[in-house]
Enzyme design. Structure first.
Site, short mmCIF file in Angstrom:
data_model
loop_
_atom_site.label_atom_id
_atom_site.label_comp_id
_atom_site.label_asym_id
_atom_site.label_seq_id
_atom_site.Cartn_x
_atom_site.Cartn_y
_atom_site.Cartn_z
N ASN A 9 0.88 -1.18 0.00
CA ASN A 9 0.00 0.00 0.00
C ASN A 9 0.91 1.22 0.00
OD1 ASN A 9 -1.71 2.11 0.50
ND2 ASN A 9 -2.32 1.43 2.55
N LYS A 11 0.14 4.29 -0.21
CA LYS A 11 -0.44 5.49 0.39
C LYS A 11 -0.18 6.69 -0.55
CE LYS A 11 0.00 3.21 4.78
NZ LYS A 11 0.10 3.28 6.23
N HIS A 95 -9.38 1.23 4.79
CA HIS A 95 -8.11 1.38 5.51
C HIS A 95 -8.33 2.31 6.71
CE1 HIS A 95 -4.00 2.53 6.43
NE2 HIS A 95 -3.65 1.40 5.85
N GLU A 97 -6.66 4.68 7.81
CA GLU A 97 -6.44 6.11 7.51
C GLU A 97 -7.66 6.71 6.83
OE1 GLU A 97 -2.70 5.50 5.52
OE2 GLU A 97 -1.82 4.94 7.45
N GLU A 167 -5.28 -5.00 10.39
CA GLU A 167 -4.26 -3.97 10.62
C GLU A 167 -4.56 -3.25 11.93
OE1 GLU A 167 -2.33 -2.84 6.57
OE2 GLU A 167 -3.88 -1.39 7.06
N GLY A 173 2.67 2.26 10.86
CA GLY A 173 3.61 3.37 10.74
C GLY A 173 4.28 3.73 12.05
N SER A 213 3.59 -2.12 10.27
CA SER A 213 5.04 -2.18 10.48
C SER A 213 5.66 -3.52 10.08
CB SER A 213 5.39 -1.84 11.93
OG SER A 213 4.99 -0.51 12.23
#
Ligand code: 13P
Length: 249
Positions: A9, A11, A95, A97, A167, A173, A213
């Protein structure tokens, strides 16, 4: 047996030129990797460059989101049929985010998933708890709601095309990977939900990826868990050496 799927991904990273350079370096590094399916999800505008660069390889391309209408006056949105026509075959949905910064909900995850399936895209649907939810002991309840509202109403033949990505938000991150055991525990719980809703044979077939991560240093340990069927990789997928090391775990 579930074939591993390694998905990157990207991003909001990389231009078209950087996309092309990545694949020039990356493709030879994964040329013999037939043990896993490999998908890269660049930003929308770079899907054509990525599709062109991967045309003669086994690597497939995905989008990071889609809107659920096919077309219309929805400024700034991109539809499933447009993504499919651009040559992508996968799409990430829900996701964290998107949930955190763009107000996406389990209900819109369901709408997006249906839209993706209707135009032939393979959805990778993300679920996962925040740190506060984990610390409050609410992980299973959060996953259950995300699963039931986001995916539970799909028809069995629709659900058969779904890949789930677990996730945990606290691992994205942050450099803090879930331990292989913690991830596997969540995957087992999700597989139980699939079994209860869509039956045991489906639960055995559905791929559940871990994301958060993932690095070359920890992929082996994660993949040693029979419950973990691959990875959805952010930061480490941007570099050809590190993502190829993950693919070739
Ligand atoms: P990182 O691998 O950068 O933690 O991101 C994970 C992720 O969000 C993949 O979708």
């Amino acid at each position: 047996m579930r074939k591993p799927l390694m998905a990157g991904n990207w991003k909001m990273y990389k231009t078209a030129g950087e996309t092309k350079s990545f694949f020039e370096k990356f493709l030879p590094l994964v040329a013999v990797a037939t043990h896993a399916d490999v998908v890269i999800c660049p930003p929308f505008v770079n899907i054509p460059a990525a599709v062109e660069a991967t045309e003669t390889s086994r690597v497939e391309i995905g989008a990071q989101n889609l809107y659920w209408k096919n077309e219309g006056a929805y400024t700034g949105e991109v539809s499933g049929p447009m993504i499919f026509a651009a040559g992508a075959r996968w799409v990430i949905i829900g996701h964290s985010e998107r949930r955190q910064y763009f107000q996406e909900t389990d209900a819109t995850v369901f709408q997006r998933t249906q839209a993706a399936l209707a135009c032939g895209l393979n959805p990778i649907v993300c679920v996962g708890e925040t740190l506060a939810e984990r610390e409050a002991g609410a992980t299973e309840q959060v996953l259950k709601t995300q699963f039931e509202v986001g995916l539970g109403s799909l028809a069995p033949e629709q659900f058969a095309k779904i890949t789930i990505a677990y996730e945990p938000v606290w691992a994205i991150g942050t450099g803090k990977t879930a331990t292989p055991e913690t991830a596997a525990e969540a995957h087992r719980f999700l597989r139980g939900l699939i079994s209860a809703k869509f039956g045991h044979p489906q639960a055995v077939q559905t791929r559940i990826l871990y994301g958060g991560s993932v690095k070359p240093e920890n992929i082996k340990g994660l993949m040693a868990q029979p419950e973990i069927d691959g990875a959805l990789v952010g930061g480490a997928s941007l570099d050809a050496d590190s993502f190829s090391a993950i693919v070739n775990f």
